[in-house]
Scaffold this motif. Structure first.
Motif, PDB file in Angstrom:
ATOM      1  N   TRP B  12      71.118  83.088   4.006  1.00  0.00           N
ATOM      2  CA  TRP B  12      70.022  83.140   4.918  1.00  0.00           C
ATOM      3  C   TRP B  12      68.503  83.238   4.856  1.00  0.00           C
ATOM      4  CZ3 TRP B  12      67.365  87.393   5.629  1.00  0.00           C
ATOM      5  CH2 TRP B  12      67.743  88.674   5.345  1.00  0.00           C
ATOM      6  N   SER B  15      67.198  79.940   3.323  1.00  0.00           N
ATOM      7  CA  SER B  15      66.631  79.131   4.649  1.00  0.00           C
ATOM      8  C   SER B  15      65.500  79.742   5.147  1.00  0.00           C
ATOM      9  CB  SER B  15      67.857  79.135   5.629  1.00  0.00           C
ATOM     10  OG  SER B  15      69.123  79.492   4.984  1.00  0.00           O
ATOM     11  N   LEU B  19      62.101  77.302   5.202  1.00  0.00           N
ATOM     12  CA  LEU B  19      61.582  77.100   6.390  1.00  0.00           C
ATOM     13  C   LEU B  19      60.164  77.537   6.447  1.00  0.00           C
ATOM     14  CD1 LEU B  19      62.328  75.967   9.320  1.00  0.00           C
ATOM     15  CD2 LEU B  19      62.724  78.140  10.268  1.00  0.00           C
TER      16      LEU B  19
END
Lengths: 182, 165
Positions: B12, B15, B19
């Motif tokens: 995560w 990510s 992002l």
């Protein structure tokens, strides 16, 4: 023998081209003649930096050989240039400033920025034209500050200095140009 | 024994970083984009081609359409304003040249002092073509030249020797 000499043609061409391109390396692309050279100072209608009610136009530039210096409080080189401009004013040259595109949001704040700059670094100018949107600067073909224009008594642009005027420039370029057009 | 993939940290985290980077990039792009409305696609096309052929006076080698310098932004505004005033491309270009000089033209005009600039490539092609033609012609003449009796005798001898070996 003649045919042998012909073999040298590419070498000669190469040398000529090489010399041509080599001297191009040392040319400063900003040393180019202003498009406004020998033309009239562009028409404008603005106010002075000190007084929003006092209107000025191109007629106020005429009458005497004048250096029009485009500056802004956001421009670090303009600070370094100030001692030379003060020196020119001491020698009796008439200078007019153009306060070009101050960065604050409102006109009142922009004027304050310009005035603070002159208080801190000195004010060699007979008066300053307040040009918040850069409209006069655009018509003068200004693409960065500082830039300086020498305008003769009839309002014709006679010399354009792009960038910083050094102490050497004052002696070797600016003063001779001023004398020439007086 | 179960094979374990080399540790990659928390998936995560990757990510989130990705992002964030993407959002930052978007923001930078949004700052560079000016939103302009055009009366017609033709006007927009003219705007695009004018800002691609006018050169930024401050940045040496960028069109005003590609440059983030303040003067390039001012020039784009002027192009847009004048297009909306119904000025022709030529009028707009003249307007810029009057202020910033021929320097702003990526396509120099064809006039007396740019004749060399425009004419030289063509002239070089013609000269090069003539030189090539002359060389080919002289080479061809050499190749059809008859062998002298002496040369012919030497050739025969060489061929003869080759056959025997």
């Amino acid at each position: 023998m003649k045919r042998r000499l012909l073999l040298l043609v590419p070498l000669v061409l190469f040398l000529v081209l090489g010399a041509f391109l080599y001297q191009g390396l040392s040319i400063n692309p900003f040393d180019r003649e202003s498009a406004l050279m020998a033309r009239e100072f562009p028409a404008f209608e603005l106010t002075t930096l000190d007084n929003p009610q006092q209107r000025v136009d191109e007629g106020d530039i005429k009458g005497e050989v004048t250096l029009v210096n485009v500056w802004g409080s956001w421009c670090p080189t303009c600070r370094q240039e100030m001692p030379q401009l003060l020196d020119l004013a001491d020698r009796g040259v008439r200078l007019i400033g153009v306060d070009y595109k101050e960065t604050a949001a409102s006109d009142a704040e922009k004027r304050a920025q310009g005035q603070a700059f002159l208080t801190q670094f000195g004010n060699p100018f007979a008066f300053n034209v307040f040009d918040p949107l850069g409209s006069l600067g655009f018509d003068l073909g200004v693409y960065g500050a500082p830039e300086t224009f020498l305008v003769d008594a009839d309002g014709i642009i006679r010399y354009h200095h792009t960038g910083y005027i050094t102490a050497d420039d004052v002696e070797s370029i600016i003063m001779p140009e001023v004398e020439k057009w007086r | 024994m179960a094979l374990k993939a080399p540790s990659q940290g928390h998936p995560w985290l990757a990510s989130v970083l990705l992002l964030t980077g993407w959002l930052l990039a978007l923001q930078v792009m949004a700052e560079a984009i000016e939103v302009r409305r055009f009366e017609s696609p033709v006007t927009e096309q003219r705007y695009q081609s004018l800002t691609a052929t006018l050169r930024c006076p401050k940045c040496e080698n960028q069109a005003i359409g590609d440059s983030n310098s303040p003067i390039a932004a001012d020039m784009r505004d002027k192009v847009y304003e004048q297009l909306n005033d119904g000025r022709s491309d030529k009028e707009i270009i003249d307007f810029m040249v009057q202020r910033f000089g021929d320097y702003v033209l990526y396509n120099p005009r064809l006039e007396g002092r740019t004749l060399l600039l425009w004419g030289l490539p063509g002239a070089l092609v013609v000269v090069g073509g003539l030189a090539l033609w002359a060389i080919i012609r002289s080479r061809r003449r050499v190749s059809v030249r008859q062998l002298s009796a002496e040369e012919q005798a030497r050739l025969d001898e060489l061929i003869d020797r080759e056959r025997r070996s």
